[in-house]
Design an enzyme around this catalytic site. Structure first.
Site, short mmCIF file in Angstrom:
data_model
loop_
_atom_site.label_atom_id
_atom_site.label_comp_id
_atom_site.label_asym_id
_atom_site.label_seq_id
_atom_site.Cartn_x
_atom_site.Cartn_y
_atom_site.Cartn_z
N PHE A 68 0.86 -1.18 0.00
CA PHE A 68 0.00 0.00 0.00
C PHE A 68 0.90 1.23 0.00
CE2 PHE A 68 -2.36 3.52 1.75
CZ PHE A 68 -3.50 3.49 0.97
N ASP B 128 9.57 2.97 1.77
CA ASP B 128 8.37 3.74 2.09
C ASP B 128 8.13 3.62 3.59
OD1 ASP B 128 5.83 4.67 2.59
OD2 ASP B 128 4.91 3.76 0.82
N LYS C 100 2.77 11.31 6.87
CA LYS C 100 1.97 11.11 8.07
C LYS C 100 2.53 11.82 9.30
CE LYS C 100 -0.42 6.96 6.50
NZ LYS C 100 -1.65 7.67 6.12
#
Length: 404
Positions: free
Chosen positions: A141, A226, A255
């Protein structure tokens, strides 16, 4: 109708249904707790998918934002501003890298990493134009843009969004032999999550990340990590790659870099990689804006103290020990994770991940399901041991009630 029902009904009528949130309407939040419009309190055990690592309303971050709000919030990248250079320098140093390319969202940062890797492949490695390939992992993801969903294996993420962007090869996560077989002379990068969050907090086998680092170095391929969910303290280290003493060629961050206050993301790498960009080739109006830089600088300062990494390590050990005991009781079939981050697989006879999440909500604990049978636990790193234990007690009660 209650205030909750009115708010949810309005959202259902006026917003696209691209999410299926739990039926709670949050009004205020502080630390690890949120309060809804009816005045009910909930323990946040999701932390905005790790965007809120430092808690709701963290005073250091709020004060940094307030001070910057009175000065300047946006200049666009048409002009310099007085927080930009400091932010780039501090983030590069935190990562042990040389240059930073700031963006806003995680998906933007992943897109930036893809573009950067292709540019490096053509200009430095000498891959023929149009043939650059990036190897990714199953169940990944990395975001929801058209290019990113092109290399997703999640049918919900891909369906109805074709034609898909070429240039990607998918291999099983954690399988070093499959990765090695996929890398060829046109491969410019390997893009991986050190821990796969959305897939259910999947931790790769020991030595896998070190093997990826070794393979990519030998084959002259960029290793892109990531760390949007796994980075910035969540696993007990600043970066999840550190658990195997691995330094990738490129970090993709987001984030928690904005502290849950503003969206901030970045690609961080060497001068030999990011230095290839030239004016006009890539950009973002809001990327690296003064407000974002001010908040992110305070995030970096918090991380430098090491306090939150230590909390994630200590409380994470406790979390996984307690969840392991639930596995032995039969209602939980598996637990994975690292630090204050766990994927908990629920036995089918006990309920779905969604049903368990709703039952926990009724008891004042907020988590979220993924892939049907799994719930994710990722509380803010400011959570106290007492509150964590209370949340785990509610999970035990829910699992016990469901098993009867």
């Amino acid at each position: 109708m209650t205030a909750t029902e009115r708010s949810i009904a309005a959202a259902e009528e006026y917003s696209a249904h691209n999410y299926h949130p739990l039926p709670v309407v949050v009004a205020t939040a502080e630390g690890a707790w949120m309060t809804d419009v009816e005045g009910r309190r909930y323990l946040d055990m999701l932390a905005g998918y790790s965007a809120l690592n430092f808690g709701h309303g963290n005073r250091r971050l709020i004060n940094a934002a307030k001070q910057q709000l009175d000065r300047v919030t946006l200049t666009s990248r048409a002009f310099h501003h007085d927080r930009f250079a400091e932010f780039c320098a501090e983030l590069a140093q935190l990562c042990g890298m040389e240059m930073v390319l700031p963006m806003n969202t995680g998906a933007e940062a992943v897109e930036t990493a893809v573009k950067t890797a292709r540019k490096w492949g053509y200009r430095v490695k000498g891959v023929p134009d149009g043939r650059a390939k990036i190897v990714v992992a199953e169940n990944n993801f990395h975001g929801r843009t058209t290019t990113i969903v092109s290399f997703s294996t999640d049918p919900e993420a891909r369906a109805d969004y074709g034609p898909y962007t070429p240039g990607f090869e998918i291999v099983p996560y954690g399988d070093l032999a499959a990765l090695e077989a996929a890398v060829d002379e046109d491969t410019v990068a390997v893009l991986l999550e050190p821990i796969q969050g959305e897939a259910g907090v999947l931790v790769p086998p020991p030595g896998y990340l070190a093997g990826v680092r070794r393979l990519t170095s030998e084959r002259n391929v960029l290793f892109i990590a990531d760390e949007i969910q796994s980075g910035l303290g969540r696993t007990g280290r600043t970066f999840a790659c550190e658990h195997e003493d691995v330094v990738p060629d490129m970090y993709v961050l987001g984030k928690a870099l904005g502290g849950g206050v503003v969206p901030v993301s970045a690609v961080v790498s060497s001068r030999a990689v990011l230095g290839l960009h030239r004016p006009g080739e890539h950009g973002s109006t809001f990327g690296g804006n003064p407000l974002a830089c001010a908040v992110a600088l305070e995030v970096i300062a918090i991380l430098r103290s090491g306090e939150y990494q230590e909390r994630a390590t200590e409380l994470g050990e406790h979390l996984h020990r307690e969840l392991g005991l639930m596995t032995g009781a039969g209602a939980v079939t598996a637990v994975r994770g690292r630090g204050l981050w766990a994927g908990v697989d629920i036995a089918p006879e006990v309920g779905t991940g969604r049903e368990i999440s709703e039952r926990l909500m009724a008891r004042g604990v907020l988590v979220k399901d993924t892939h049907g049978s799994t719930i994710r636990i990722a509380p803010p790193l400011v959570i106290t041991k007492e509150d964590l234990n209370w949340g785990l007690e509610q999970l035990r009660a829910v699992l016990g009630d469901a098993a009867v």
